[in-house]
Design a protein around this motif. Structure first.
Motif, PDB file in Angstrom:
ATOM      1  N   LEU A   5       0.833  -1.199   0.000  1.00 30.59           N
ATOM      2  CA  LEU A   5       0.000   0.000   0.000  1.00 30.59           C
ATOM      3  C   LEU A   5       0.870   1.253   0.000  1.00 30.59           C
ATOM      4  O   LEU A   5       0.604   2.210  -0.738  1.00 30.59           O
ATOM      5  CB  LEU A   5      -0.916  -0.011   1.226  1.00 30.59           C
ATOM      6  N   ASN A   6       1.930   1.245   0.801  1.00 28.34           N
ATOM      7  CA  ASN A   6       2.817   2.412   0.860  1.00 28.34           C
ATOM      8  C   ASN A   6       3.477   2.666  -0.484  1.00 28.34           C
ATOM      9  O   ASN A   6       3.699   3.822  -0.879  1.00 28.34           O
ATOM     10  CB  ASN A   6       3.880   2.220   1.941  1.00 28.34           C
ATOM     11  N   ALA A   7       3.780   1.589  -1.197  1.00 26.73           N
ATOM     12  CA  ALA A   7       4.407   1.749  -2.512  1.00 26.73           C
ATOM     13  C   ALA A   7       3.452   2.425  -3.485  1.00 26.73           C
ATOM     14  O   ALA A   7       3.851   3.300  -4.276  1.00 26.73           O
ATOM     15  CB  ALA A   7       4.840   0.382  -3.047  1.00 26.73           C
ATOM     16  N   VAL A   8       2.189   2.036  -3.441  1.00 23.19           N
ATOM     17  CA  VAL A   8       1.191   2.645  -4.330  1.00 23.19           C
ATOM     18  C   VAL A   8       0.990   4.110  -3.963  1.00 23.19           C
ATOM     19  O   VAL A   8       0.879   4.981  -4.840  1.00 23.19           O
ATOM     20  CB  VAL A   8      -0.138   1.868  -4.252  1.00 23.19           C
ATOM     21  N   ILE A   9       0.962   4.394  -2.663  1.00 21.34           N
ATOM     22  CA  ILE A   9       0.782   5.779  -2.214  1.00 21.34           C
ATOM     23  C   ILE A   9       1.953   6.641  -2.677  1.00 21.34           C
ATOM     24  O   ILE A   9       1.768   7.763  -3.175  1.00 21.34           O
ATOM     25  CB  ILE A   9       0.650   5.829  -0.675  1.00 21.34           C
ATOM     26  N   THR A  10       3.159   6.106  -2.535  1.00 18.64           N
ATOM     27  CA  THR A  10       4.351   6.853  -2.964  1.00 18.64           C
ATOM     28  C   THR A  10       4.304   7.128  -4.458  1.00 18.64           C
ATOM     29  O   THR A  10       4.631   8.232  -4.927  1.00 18.64           O
ATOM     30  CB  THR A  10       5.620   6.064  -2.611  1.00 18.64           C
ATOM     31  N   SER A  11       3.879   6.121  -5.226  1.00 21.21           N
ATOM     32  CA  SER A  11       3.778   6.286  -6.680  1.00 21.21           C
ATOM     33  C   SER A  11       2.784   7.387  -7.033  1.00 21.21           C
ATOM     34  O   SER A  11       3.035   8.214  -7.917  1.00 21.21           O
ATOM     35  CB  SER A  11       3.359   4.963  -7.315  1.00 21.21           C
ATOM     36  N   LEU A  12       1.649   7.426  -6.312  1.00 21.13           N
ATOM     37  CA  LEU A  12       0.642   8.449  -6.577  1.00 21.13           C
ATOM     38  C   LEU A  12       1.177   9.833  -6.211  1.00 21.13           C
ATOM     39  O   LEU A  12       0.947  10.813  -6.935  1.00 21.13           O
ATOM     40  CB  LEU A  12      -0.633   8.142  -5.788  1.00 21.13           C
ATOM     41  N   GLU A  13       1.897   9.921  -5.086  1.00 21.81           N
ATOM     42  CA  GLU A  13       2.470  11.204  -4.673  1.00 21.81           C
ATOM     43  C   GLU A  13       3.436  11.728  -5.728  1.00 21.81           C
ATOM     44  O   GLU A  13       3.437  12.924  -6.054  1.00 21.81           O
ATOM     45  CB  GLU A  13       3.179  11.053  -3.328  1.00 21.81           C
ATOM     46  N   GLU A  14       4.260  10.836  -6.266  1.00 23.36           N
ATOM     47  CA  GLU A  14       5.225  11.250  -7.284  1.00 23.36           C
ATOM     48  C   GLU A  14       4.522  11.674  -8.566  1.00 23.36           C
ATOM     49  O   GLU A  14       4.911  12.656  -9.217  1.00 23.36           O
ATOM     50  CB  GLU A  14       6.197  10.108  -7.564  1.00 23.36           C
TER      51      GLU A  14
END
Length: 629
Positions: A183-192
């Motif tokens: 989940l954190n990886a997806v969130i980071t991708s969205l933030e970027e």
């Protein structure tokens, strides 16, 4: 819409009503008025702050197809373009009356895709608030939908859809407590991708809701030519319309007032509903009626008091023998049968030198004659020769009785007593047969002139029956105040057709005349929120004055098809009612409606009552006219 005074509705607005074949109960009518009152407050705020709003979804359909609410709907839906919606949300909390409620960021779990203004949060409403909202006890809410401008080209639309998809998926994953690293990886991708940073010190779901709102409202009137409701568009529904529909509004009638609607309302409804003029009893995304969930928050007794709820009891279902009424004409027949036996017993008692038994039997004869004579006189007046003969009969009884009471012997021997009593009894029998005849008396008690067309065929059949005398006696009714008190008497006797002979309800004494059949059309007795007939005309009381109480509804409905849950629910407001339960016969419009009544009553009163309803409830196809013989 808009203004400071409470909205004014005529008393008749709050009556139970059949619209487009669907029964709308009084509590729903109160809810409609409460919704309109709440909308008035919203409209006033919008007018003050130059905020544009318009009716949508079921409310728009109701305005176009029905000129008001869809009969099987009980709430109002409005919409605003996103800029107007945001301005409304920013000022409404300060402008709404005290006690109203508006969620900070839209309804729960909607990501600010819909909000609702509520007139309160506690049940039941009381005092001035209850009066303002026309006696509707339950808190009311109006949904407000924000409409967004659509992406101007397919590429931007696809990107917007992908970004929303990722955001919605993250929000769903947070709710499901899924794998944290993934989940954190997806969130980071969205933030970027969006060049944003979520604040780890604030609830993530709230930040995702803000992002969903921002992604939904990426475009403005300068960029786009179409408008959409984002959740529908995102779910793949083809609901996008020209922006001009919502920038240019029209006014349409709605329950005696007017509502603003999109100028392209016909196109909107066609895309949304297809053949929108075709009636469809399903639809709606909430439970019906909307107040049903609120009822569960308080005890059943409180709800029953507020709604005047009627509960079927075993004592009401079946007529006790003691309540079987007898018409004076029938009492004459009973008197003649009784005295035929008593005269023989009197002669035998005198012959056996048993004066006490003879006196007792003579007293019984006299009491019976007085009772019958009094009832005949009350019904027909003193002009009847039968009454005069009954008086002579009482005098003869006294002439026989007095010597016995003095301790002496009778003036007549046994054969003389039988002869004189028998001769006078025969005269009474002959005279009563000539004066009273064998005609049965049928009384029709309509209360609404609009329902007379349903009773008229039965009345015409009675009119043409040589063995029947019929009376049409329209009965009064009153509208109720919010506290249950009665307003001015309403009487519709003058609205009946000229060819219908009307008898004034004050001139016909039901208790003394005791007609053979009474036919009623009001099923409610005291269990209706809006109207009541006088208690003397309640079914529970009328059945004491007749051998046969017949209930015929004053309205005709569309047949209740399987799956029409809303129509079945509303049967509690006209089927589980005293008029149906106390009646000896219930005549409904069709075999299918008969089965609907039976099914509902069995569900309400228990499987063991099924035979009672099957015997009691009939229909026009089974009984083409009321048989009076």
């Amino acid at each position: 819409m808009g203004g400071e005074d409470h909205m004014q509705f005529p008393d008749s607005f709050f009556e139970d009503e059949v619209r487009d074949g669907f029964y709308v109960p009084a509590i729903i009518k109160r809810g409609w008025a409460a919704q309109m009152e709440l909308l008035e407050d919203i409209a006033a705020i919008c007018k003050k702050h130059h905020i544009r709003w318009f009716a949508m979804w079921g409310t728009l359909l109701g305005a176009v197809r029905h000129g008001g609410f869809i009969p099987w709907d009980d709430d109002i839906d409005i919409a605003m373009l996103r800029d107007d919606y945001n301005r409304f949300m920013s000022v409404a909390r300060q402008e709404l009356p005290e006690g109203y409620y508006l969620p900070l960021r839209g309804n729960i779990d909607t990501s600010n895709m819909v909000s609702a203004v509520w007139n309160g949060t506690e049940f039941p409403l009381k005092g001035a608030l209850l009066e303002k909202f026309h006696g509707y006890f339950f808190p009311q809410g109006i949904d407000i939908f924000p409409f967004d401008y659509a992406a101007p080209n397919p590429e931007d639309e696809q990107l917007q859809r992908e970004l929303l998809s990722i955001t919605f998926e993250i929000k769903a994953s947070v709710g499901r407590n899924e794998d944290t690293d993934k989940l954190n990886a997806v969130i980071t991708s969205l933030e970027e991708m969006l060049r944003i940073t979520f604040d780890k010190n604030k609830p993530l779901e709230e930040q995702l809701d803000v992002l969903i709102e921002q992604l939904s409202s990426l475009y403005t009137a300068r960029d786009a030519t179409e408008v959409m409701y984002t959740p529908d568009w995102y779910s793949g529904k083809p609901f996008k319309w020209p922006a001009s529909y919502f920038q240019n509004l029209r006014m349409l009638p709605f329950e005696g007032f007017e509502l603003p609607v999109p100028s392209g309302y016909e196109d909107i409804l066609k895309v949304r509903y297809g053949n929108y003029m075709e009636l469809c009893y399903s639809g709606g995304c909430h439970n019906y009626p909307i107040y049903r969930n609120l009822e569960k928050q308080v005890d059943n007794a409180a709800v029953d008091r507020l709604l005047y709820t009627y509960h079927i009891s075993a004592g009401d279902i079946k007529r006790p023998d003691s309540q079987t009424a007898a018409a004076p004409e029938k009492l004459v027949e009973q008197f003649l049968l009784l005295t035929e036996k008593l005269h023989t017993q009197i002669a035998q008692a005198i012959f056996s030198e048993n004066p006490e038994q003879a006196k007792t039997l003579l007293e019984l004869c006299q009491q019976s004659a007085i009772q019958v004579g009094d009832l005949l006189e009350k019904k027909w007046g003193a002009r009847l020769h039968t009454v005069a003969l009954l008086e002579q009969y009482c005098e003869l009884i006294w002439q026989i009785y007095e010597p016995l009471a003095q301790g002496g012997g009778p003036l007549l021997d046994m054969s003389g007593i039988q002869m004189h009593l028998g001769a006078l009894r025969d005269q009474i029998s002959t005279c009563a047969g000539e004066e009273l005849g064998r005609k049965r008396e049928v009384v029709f008690l309509p209360w609404k002139a609009s329902g007379w067309s349903i009773l008229k065929p039965l009345w015409e059949a009675a009119q043409h029956d040589p063995d029947c005398t019929s009376y049409v006696i329209p009965i009064p009714y009153c509208y109720k105040n919010l506290d249950g008190g009665m307003k001015t008497i309403q009487y519709e006797g003058e609205l009946f057709p000229d060819d219908t002979a009307i008898t004034d309800y004050r001139s016909y004494d039901l208790q003394n005349r005791r007609p053979d059949v009474i036919i009623i059309q009001n099923p409610y007795d005291g269990h209706n929120l809006t109207t009541s007939v006088p208690p003397s005309f309640y079914a529970a009381n009328l059945k004491q004055y007749t051998d046969k109480l017949v209930y015929v509804p004053y309205f005709t409905l569309d047949e209740i098809r399987p799956g029409n849950k809303k129509a079945f629910i509303n049967m509690e407001h006209y089927v589980s009612m005293p008029g149906v339960v106390h009646a000896d016969i219930v005549i409904v419009q069709s075999e299918q409606m008969r089965q609907s009544y039976i099914d509902f009553l069995v569900k309400s009163a228990g499987e063991d009552t099924k035979q009672i309803w099957e015997e009691k409830i009939t229909c026009n196809s089974r009984i083409p006219f009321l048989k009076t013989k």
